[in-house]
Design a protein around this motif. Structure first.
Motif, PDB file in Angstrom:
ATOM      1  N   VAL A  18      35.171  29.999  41.601  1.00  0.00           N
ATOM      2  CA  VAL A  18      35.668  31.084  41.422  1.00  0.00           C
ATOM      3  C   VAL A  18      36.696  31.853  41.683  1.00  0.00           C
ATOM      4  O   VAL A  18      37.753  32.556  41.593  1.00  0.00           O
ATOM      5  CB  VAL A  18      34.356  32.310  41.505  1.00  0.00           C
ATOM      6  CG1 VAL A  18      34.845  33.538  41.440  1.00  0.00           C
ATOM      7  CG2 VAL A  18      33.361  32.000  40.794  1.00  0.00           C
ATOM      8  N   ARG A  23      40.994  37.189  38.237  1.00  0.00           N
ATOM      9  CA  ARG A  23      38.727  38.243  38.006  1.00  0.00           C
ATOM     10  C   ARG A  23      39.694  39.339  36.891  1.00  0.00           C
ATOM     11  O   ARG A  23      40.533  39.976  36.795  1.00  0.00           O
ATOM     12  CB  ARG A  23      39.030  38.813  39.500  1.00  0.00           C
ATOM     13  CG  ARG A  23      38.792  38.041  40.758  1.00  0.00           C
ATOM     14  CD  ARG A  23      37.970  38.473  41.716  1.00  0.00           C
ATOM     15  NE  ARG A  23      37.302  39.166  41.603  1.00  0.00           N
ATOM     16  CZ  ARG A  23      35.735  37.735  41.619  1.00  0.00           C
ATOM     17  NH1 ARG A  23      36.166  36.799  42.190  1.00  0.00           N
ATOM     18  NH2 ARG A  23      34.594  38.241  41.238  1.00  0.00           N
ATOM     19  N   THR A  24      38.822  39.270  36.163  1.00  0.00           N
ATOM     20  CA  THR A  24      38.411  40.212  34.891  1.00  0.00           C
ATOM     21  C   THR A  24      39.096  41.273  35.277  1.00  0.00           C
ATOM     22  O   THR A  24      39.782  42.101  34.904  1.00  0.00           O
ATOM     23  CB  THR A  24      37.434  40.501  34.469  1.00  0.00           C
ATOM     24  OG1 THR A  24      36.512  38.503  33.910  1.00  0.00           O
ATOM     25  CG2 THR A  24      37.072  40.958  33.147  1.00  0.00           C
ATOM     26  N   ASP A 309      33.772  45.049  39.823  1.00  0.00           N
ATOM     27  CA  ASP A 309      34.105  43.180  40.233  1.00  0.00           C
ATOM     28  C   ASP A 309      33.187  43.018  39.647  1.00  0.00           C
ATOM     29  O   ASP A 309      33.152  41.594  38.518  1.00  0.00           O
ATOM     30  CB  ASP A 309      35.166  43.053  41.226  1.00  0.00           C
ATOM     31  CG  ASP A 309      35.213  41.969  41.463  1.00  0.00           C
ATOM     32  OD1 ASP A 309      36.023  41.262  40.809  1.00  0.00           O
ATOM     33  OD2 ASP A 309      34.703  41.064  42.700  1.00  0.00           O
ATOM     34  N   GLY A 313      32.911  40.376  36.005  1.00  0.00           N
ATOM     35  CA  GLY A 313      32.354  38.881  36.067  1.00  0.00           C
ATOM     36  C   GLY A 313      32.002  38.605  35.286  1.00  0.00           C
ATOM     37  O   GLY A 313      31.558  37.606  35.580  1.00  0.00           O
ATOM     38  N   GLU A 316      33.864  36.050  32.220  1.00  0.00           N
ATOM     39  CA  GLU A 316      34.963  35.775  32.824  1.00  0.00           C
ATOM     40  C   GLU A 316      36.117  35.218  31.667  1.00  0.00           C
ATOM     41  O   GLU A 316      35.231  34.117  30.820  1.00  0.00           O
ATOM     42  CB  GLU A 316      35.114  34.479  33.958  1.00  0.00           C
ATOM     43  CG  GLU A 316      34.158  34.558  35.443  1.00  0.00           C
ATOM     44  CD  GLU A 316      33.154  33.424  35.685  1.00  0.00           C
ATOM     45  OE1 GLU A 316      34.049  32.554  35.691  1.00  0.00           O
ATOM     46  OE2 GLU A 316      32.871  33.880  36.308  1.00  0.00           O
TER      47      GLU A 316
END
Lengths: 767, 767
Positions: A18, A23-24, A309, A313, A316
Motif C-alpha cells: 500500500v 491513494r485514491t 481514505d 481505498g 485502487e
C-alpha cells in the motif's frame, strides 16, 4: 523512486504494498460537476453523512434560475451567500440548504444577503483562495477577510472562521434561506438559546418534501458577548398573543416563519469554531448527535479524512492523471448518498412523519431510486462493507412498513416521499442485494413489501397495468416508460421469489416481466404509448420530448431499449442482430441539428439521440454485446467517456443524480457494467484504467489490468479471468466476489470474433 | 322518602349512608356559564381529560366577536357548526377547537360550514333537544335530523350519530377550523387513511400557543364506503413537486394547510360511532391512546360517569336546589383543568416542543396560573387524590427543566408557554402543596426551580425589581401589579425554604416579600406605579382601567389590596382597622354611574369597584376579617353570591378561568377561603350550604354544618370545631385534613365580637 513492476506479471499479480501506491483520496476533485449540469457541491461531507456543509453562492434564484443552484453552489457565481448544512449531490429537482451560517466582521452586521451587485452579508470570493478535499472545504471571504473552513462528520458539521485580528466577530444564522426558495416555504421555525450556550432550533418547510422537519444544535468555541434572535416576518396578519412586558429580544426563544439570529463574539484571538449537529427527530436528538461526535475542527476533519481514505481505498486506481481524477471523483460522488438519516441513538422520522427506532441498523434516506437502481446501488454492493447494502434494504423495507400508502420509497429524502419519477425501483435494489448474497434483512418480509408495492393499484396506472398488461396513455401520463420499467422491476421480483422458493410469486411476476412487449409496436419497431382501447397513440414522433407525454424525460429513441431483462427478445422483434446494431448506430449517429430540446429538463449530454446526461440511456452503449458485437460497445464507450466526463467543474454532462452518473463511470472505467441488476452479471465493456484493485466487502481483492492501454488501443483483444481466457462478454458477480484478476489485452484493431457467439452473450430471458 | 336526620345532631354527626344521599353528580348543570361571560362549554369531558368534545356554535367569529366564542359554544347562538375535541373551560383568551367533525345526511355534502343565514354543513338546533351531563352531551341537528351524542374518556372522545333510516351517512372532518380563527393559523396539517381503516392526522397551528402540534387517531364503527381527502387551499403560491400520475385523490395521504375529509358510510341500520384519541406526541401516540381506552360509546360513557361520580363525590352537598346546583357545577368546573397532556405511555411534548417521558406521573398542562393559584389549586389539594397535586407540581417543575428560558410556566397549554398575564404563580402552587404536606416530588429541586424563575432578569421587569425593589413603570408596563404579585410569590418561596431548612434562600425572599411596600404610596393610600427615579407616575386615577398601563386588568381600587402575606401591614399603612374597613366599604359601594369600562376585557361582575368577574378581587371580601370584622365579610359574601352566581347559562359573571371563579364558590359555599395560599390557613366566611362533607385525599372526612341556614340568617353567630367553640376567624389546613366537623350557627344578627380580637385574625407577616 517507487519499485518498478515487471512488464509481464504472473497470471495473478502479487498485491503491491500500500505504501507504494498513490491513494485514491488524493485524486479526488470535489469541484468536478459544480459547474455546467452536474449539480454537485464542493463542501464538506463524510461518506453518506447526514450533514453536507457547503457554500451556497445563491439561494434566492436571483442570479440564475433555481435549477442551476440545485446544490447551492455554482462555480461561475461571483459571491458566497453563506454556508448551509444540507445539499443534494447532483439532483435535478432540489430543496435543502438548511441552517445557513455566514461570518461577518466589524461593527455593522447586515441581516440580509443582498445581491452580488449590492451585497448584504453575502461576500465576493476568489477561486484562488478555495480548497476542496473530501471532508474539507476552505475559502477566503473578500468582504470580511474571514478565512472560512468547513469539515463534517456523519451527523456533525464544523465551521472554523479565522477573523482579521482586532475586529469584532459575528455570525448571521439565517433560517429564512433554503434552496429552491419561495415565499411561504418555511412553515414554522424556532430558535432556543440554552443556558449552557447551546443554540438549538428547528425548521419545518414545504417544498419538494412536504412538511419536512429538521432540527439542529450548535455550539461555539468562544462565549457569546451578545445576540439577537429576530423575526423578520413583514407579513404577519395576526401577531398572536403578546404578553405585556414579554421583552421579546431578551428572551432566549423565538418562534416564527422568518427567523434570524445575530451572534456576537467580540474580537477574538483565535479562530472561532462552530460545531453543528442535525437531527430529523428533535432538538434533543441533535444535541445527542453533537455529543456523539466530539472533538474540535481538526479532530473531526482527521476522522472524516480517515473514513474517506478507507472508503475510497476500496478502489485502487492506476491511470493517466485526468482519468484517475475523474474516476476517483466519480467514486467519491457515489459514496455520498443514500445519506444517514437516523440519529446516533437509532431514532428517525419516517415517511409517516412519525419517529421510529432503527433496531440494529442505520436508517438511510435520500433515495433517488429511478436513477440509482441502475449502477449506484450495484456499485455499493462491491465497494462498501456489507452493512451499507443491508442498511439500504432495511431502510427501504421499514419505509414501506411506515408508509401511509404501504409502498416502498419512490424518491425519498429526509424520510419523506416526494413521488418523483416513476417505477418501483426499490424493488431491483433489494432483489440485486439478495441475489448477490446479502442476508442482513428478512428476505421474505422484503419480498412481501416488494409485491405489495408492485400491486398497489392507485399508484401510477398500476391498476390498469394489472388489468391490461400495460399502462394506457389515455388514463396515465408517461405510460410507455411506466410499462417497461414496471416489467423490469417485476422480473427482479420473480428472480428473488425463485431464489426464495416462492414459486407462486415467481410465476405471476415472470408473466408480468414480459409486459414490455404489450407496449412495443412491432410494426414500427418502437416502444410506444398505447391507449386503453389497444391502439397506439398518434401522432407519433420518436424524437419528441414532452413532459407529461408518452415517455419520462425522454422519447422513443431512448426508451425503446429499456428491457434489461430481455434484450435478446427485443433484438428478435427488431429483426435480428444486424438490424438491432443498425438501430443502435442510428441512435448514436442521429443528426439533431433540426431539433430543439431547450424546453426539456435534464436533457444534456447528447450523442445523437443517445442522452448520456440522463439515465434511460445509461445501459444502451453496452447493448451491442447482446448483438454479438462487443467491439462496437468498446467504440461507443470511448466516445462517451471522452465527451461526457472531464476533470473540470463542467466535467459532468448531466446531473450526477446522487451518484448514478458517477457510478456509471466507475464501472465503465473498470471494464464492466451491470446492465440488468438482478441478473448477477456485469457486461464487459472495456477498461479506462491501466490497473485497478477492488477491495471487496469480505476482504478479498479483485484486480482489473488493462495491458497496453492507450488512446490508440481502444479495443479489447482478449480477456483473461484468473489467467484463463474468458470468451463470454460478461462476468458473474460470484466471480468478482471470489477475488482474482480480470486482465484485458488492449489492441488497436477490434477482435470481432470475441463475444460474437450466442452463448457468449449476456443474460436475457429470451435465449 | 329519605331517612330524616335529627334536627339537633351530636357534635360530630355520624356519616350518612351513601345510598341515602343525593349524589353531587346529579346536581351538575354543564350549561351554567355557556352564556354571558362564563366561557364554559357544555360538551363531554372526563375529569382533567385531554379531550373536551363539545359543540361549536361558531368558529368563524362571524356571529359575534371571537372573544364571545372562547369555548366554541354560546348558548344564544342558533346553529351548531360541528363537534370539536379541545376546549378551554372559561378562558379569556382562546384557541383550540381541534378536529371538527360534523355529520351530514343525504346525497349532497356541503364542505363549508356556511353561515347561520346560509348554512353549509352547519345546522340549526333547538335547546329542547339538548342534554348535558358530566361526560355526556346530546343534541338533534335540524338539518340532517341526526341525533348526535358525545362522550369522552381521558384521552378519547366518542361520537354516536343516529342518522335517519335510509339516508346516506357522511361525516365532514374540517381541519381548517379552530377557535380564534384567522387566515394563516394552520401552519401544516395531514391526514392518513390507514389500511386498517384508522384515520390519523395532525395539525400544527399558530395562535395563542405558537407552533402548537396536535395529533389524532379516529376509528369508525362502520366501514367506509367512500372518502375524499381534499385540500381547499386557494392561495397556494407554489404547489411543490407534483409527480405525474400521482393520482392524488386515490392515495390515502394528504398534506396541506386547508384540509378536509369527507367520509361516506352509506345508509346505516344502526348508529355510527366514532372513536377519536388525541396526542401531543405523534400519530402513533394517538393510536396507542385510542387502544388504551377501549370500548364503544356506552362503555366509555359509563367509565367516565363513574369517574365523575367519584370525583364530585369528594364534596357531598346539602343545600337548597339552586345553591346545590351552582356549587355542584362549580366543583365540576374546578375538575376540568389542569388537563392531562401526556400520552398513555407517559410521553409528552414539552415547552421546548420536544418529546419527553413523564416518569411515574401524568404530565398535565393548561395552567392558567395567574387565576388558579388563588383557590383552584388549593381546592384540588382537598378534593382530589394526592396524586393530582403531585402531578401538578412535577409537571410544573419538569416544564421548568425543559423550558428554553429555564423558568416555571406562566400560562401554559398543550405543553407550550403563552406568556399570558403576569407573575410567577407556579411558585405559590408548589409552595402551597409542599407546606400542606405533599411529598410526591423532589422538594429541593422544586425550590431551585422556583428560585431560578424568581431570579430570571429578562422576565417582566424582574431585573429592575431585583435592583430597585419594585418594577418601574417607565421600563415595564403594569408595574404596580407586578411588584405586588412578585412580592407575594417571593413570600411563598421563603415559606417553603424555611420549611426545608434553607435559611439563605428564606432570608433573601423574606426580604423580597416586603417589596409590595415599595410601590405603595403611603401619602395617598394607594398601590401605585412608580418610575425608576422613585417618583409615582402621574396623572393618577384609581378608577382608570387601561391595559398596558399601571395595573393588570384592573386599577388601584382592586390592586391596592393585593398583599395576601401582609394584610395587617397594609391596614396599618391605611391607618388602622376603621380606615381599612371604610376603604373596603368605599370600594364595594362605589357609584360607577359615571364610568365606562366597555373597552376593557374581562371587567365584569362589578359591585362598585369590586370586580368579582376577575381575579384580583377574589380575596377582598374576606379582608374584613383582618380588621376584626368578620360579620362584614359575611355580609359581602352574601351580596356577591346572590348577584354573581346563578343556576342558568348566564350564571357566571366573568370568565370561569379554568376553574378559579368556580373554586371561589366551592370554598365560599363551604364557609372558608384560602386568602393566602402558603399560609396553610383558610379564612372563615360563612357557609351557603346547610351541610357538606369533604372526602379528603387520605380517606378522612370533614363535615361543615350550617345550623339555621336561611336567607334571613346571614350571619355567623358561633363556630365550633369538633364540638369546641372556635373563636379565631380561620382554620388551619391540618385541622381540615385531620377530619372532623366545623359547625356554624347562623343568625339574623351579626356577632360583632367573634373574630374581633387581634389574636383571632388570620395570618399576616406583620402582627
Amino acid at each position: 523512486m517507487g519499485q518498478q513492476r515487471p512488464a509481464s506479471a504472473a497470471a495473478v499479480a502479487p498485491p503491491v504494498p500500500v505504501t507504494d501506491r498513490a491513494r485514491t483520496i488524493d485524486a479526488v476533485d470535489p469541484f468536478i460537476g459544480t459547474g455546467g449540469e452536474g449539480h454537485t457541491f464542493p463542501g464538506a461531507v463524510a461518506p453518506f453523512g447526514m450533514v453536507q456543509l457547503s457554500p451556497d453562492t445563491d439561494t434566492s434564484c436571483v442570479i440564475r434560475e433555481c435549477y442551476a443552484h440545485a446544490a447551492g453552489y455554482r462555480h461561475d457565481d461571483p459571491t458566497i451567500e453563506g454556508f448551509s448544512h444540507t445539499h443534494f449531490s447532483g439532483a435535478g429537482h432540489s430543496d435543502l440548504g438548511d441552517v445557513l451560517v455566514m461570518p461577518v466582521s466589524g461593527d455593522a452586521v447586515a441581516m440580509d444577503p443582498g445581491t452580488p451587485a449590492a451585497p448584504g452579508y453575502r461576500s465576493r470570493f476568489d477561486h484562488a483562495s478555495e480548497v476542496a478535499r473530501p471532508g474539507y472545504y476552505a475559502v477566503t471571504l473578500d468582504a470580511s477577510q474571514v478565512r472560512a473552513e468547513l469539515t463534517a462528520g456523519t451527523r456533525v458539521g464544523v465551521h472554523r472562521y479565522t477573523f482579521p485580528s482586532g475586529t469584532a466577530a459575528h455570525l448571521v444564522l439565517d433560517l429564512r434561506r433554503s434552496l429552491y426558495n419561495y415565499p411561504g416555504k418555511v412553515l414554522w421555525s424556532g430558535l432556543h438559546l440554552r443556558s449552557d450556550g447551546t443554540l438549538t432550533g428547528f425548521r419545518e418547510t414545504r417544498g419538494w418534501a412536504p412538511g419536512r422537519k429538521l432540527f439542529f444544535a450548535m455550539r461555539f468555541s468562544a462565549p457569546l458577548t451578545g445576540h439577537a434572535l429576530v423575526d423578520r416576518d413583514t407579513d404577519i396578519t395576526y401577531k398572536g398573543f403578546q404578553a405585556p412586558g414579554r421583552g421579546s429580544d431578551a428572551l432566549a426563544e423565538k418562534l416564527g416563519k422568518q427567523l434570524e439570529a445575530r451572534l456576537d463574539f467580540g474580537a477574538l484571538d483565535r479562530p472561532l469554531e462552530v460545531r453543528v449537529a442535525l437531527s430529523g427527530v428533535d432538538e434533543a436528538g441533535a444535541v445527542a448527535n453533537l455529543d456523539a461526535e466530539p472533538g474540535a475542527f481538526d479532530a473531526v476533519q482527521a476522522r472524516t479524512r480517515a473514513a474517506w481514505d478507507a472508503a475510497l481505498g476500496a478502489v485502487e486506481l492506476e491511470a493517466p492523471a485526468p482519468t484517475r481524477t475523474i474516476v476517483a471523483t466519480a467514486l467519491y460522488h457515489s459514496l455520498i448518498a443514500p445519506s444517514v438519516w437516523s440519529d446516533a441513538d437509532g431514532r428517525y422520522r419516517g415517511p409517516d412523519d412519525q419517529v421510529h427506532q432503527a433496531e440494529g441498523y442505520t436508517f438511510r434516506s435520500t433515495f433517488s431510486l429511478w436513477d440509482t437502481f441502475r449502477a449506484e446501488h450495484p456499485l455499493l454492493t462491491l465497494v462498501q462493507p456489507a452493512q451499507t447494502t443491508n442498511d439500504v434494504v432495511r431502510s427501504l423495507v421499514d419505509s414501506q412498513r411506515y408508509s401511509p400508502h404501504g409502498i416502498l420509497p419512490v424518491w425519498q429524502f429526509a424520510g419523506r416521499e416526494t413521488w418523483t419519477m416513476i417505477g418501483y425501483h426499490a424493488v431491483p435494489v433489494i432483489a440485486d442485494a439478495y441475489l448477490k448474497g446479502f442476508r442482513g434483512f428478512d428476505a421474505n418480509a422484503a419480498l412481501d413489501a416488494m409485491v405489495t408495492s408492485a400491486d398497489y393499484a392507485p399508484y401510477g396506472g398500476l391498476g390498469d397495468y394489472l388489468k391490461l398488461g400495460y399502462v394506457p396513455i389515455d388514463r396515465e401520463p408517461e405510460a410507455a416508460s411506466k410499462t417497461v420499467e414496471y416489467a423490469y422491476d417485476d422480473w427482479t421480483i420473480a428472480r428473488m421469489a425463485r431464489a426464495l422458493g416462492r414459486a407462486d410469486v415467481a410465476q405471476r411476476f415472470e408473466r408480468r416481466a414480459t409486459n414490455w412487449r404489450n407496449s412495443f409496436d412491432i410494426r414500427t419497431g418502437w416502444l410506444r404509448a398505447r391507449k386503453s382501447d389497444g391502439s397506439y397513440r398518434t401522432p407519433f414522433d420518436p424524437t419528441a420530448i414532452n413532459y407529461g407525454s408518452d415517455y419520462t424525460e425522454g422519447n422513443a429513441w431512448q426508451y425503446s431499449w429499456f428491457m434489461p431483462q430481455d434484450q435478446a427478445g427485443l433484438f428478435r422483434l427488431l429483426g435480428g442482430d444486424r438490424k438491432a446494431i443498425a438501430k443502435l448506430d442510428a441512435m448514436f449517429d442521429y443528426d439533431n441539428s433540426k431539433l430543439d430540446y431547450s424546453h426539456a429538463e435534464d436533457i444534456a449530454g447528447l450523442i445523437g439521440q443517445y442522452i448520456h446526461g440522463n439515465e434511460p440511456s445509461h445501459h444502451v452503449a453496452y447493448l451491442y454485446n447482446y448483438a454479438g458485437a462487443p467491439w462496437r460497445t468498446q467504440e461507443r464507450l470511448k466516445q462517451i467517456v471522452d465527451t461526457q466526463y472531464h476533470a473540470s467543474p463542467e466535467g459532468l454532462s448531466g446531473n450526477d443524480d446522487l451518484g448514478q452518473m458517477s457510478a456509471w463511470l466507475v464501472f465503465t472505467a473498470l471494464g464492466f457494467y451491470p446492465v440488468a441488476p438482478g441478473s448477477n452479471q456485469y457486461v464487459i465493456g472495456r477498461p479506462f484504467v491501466s490497473r485497478a484493485t477492488l477491495r471487496l466487502p469480505d476482504g478479498k481483492s479483485f484486480t482489473v489490468v488493462a495491458d497496453g492501454l492507450s488512446d490508440a488501443n481502444r479495443y479489447v483483444g482478449a480477456v483473461a479471468l484468473n489467467g484463463k481466457p474468458l470468451t463470454r462478454s460478461w462476468i458473474e458477480d460470484g466471480e468478482l466476489r471470489a477475488g482474482g484478476e480480470l486482465r484485458f489485452t488492449m489492441t488497436a484493431r477490434p477482435n470481432k470474433a470475441w463475444g460474437a457467439a450466442r452463448a457468449a452473450r449476456p443474460f436475457s430471458t429470451t435465449r
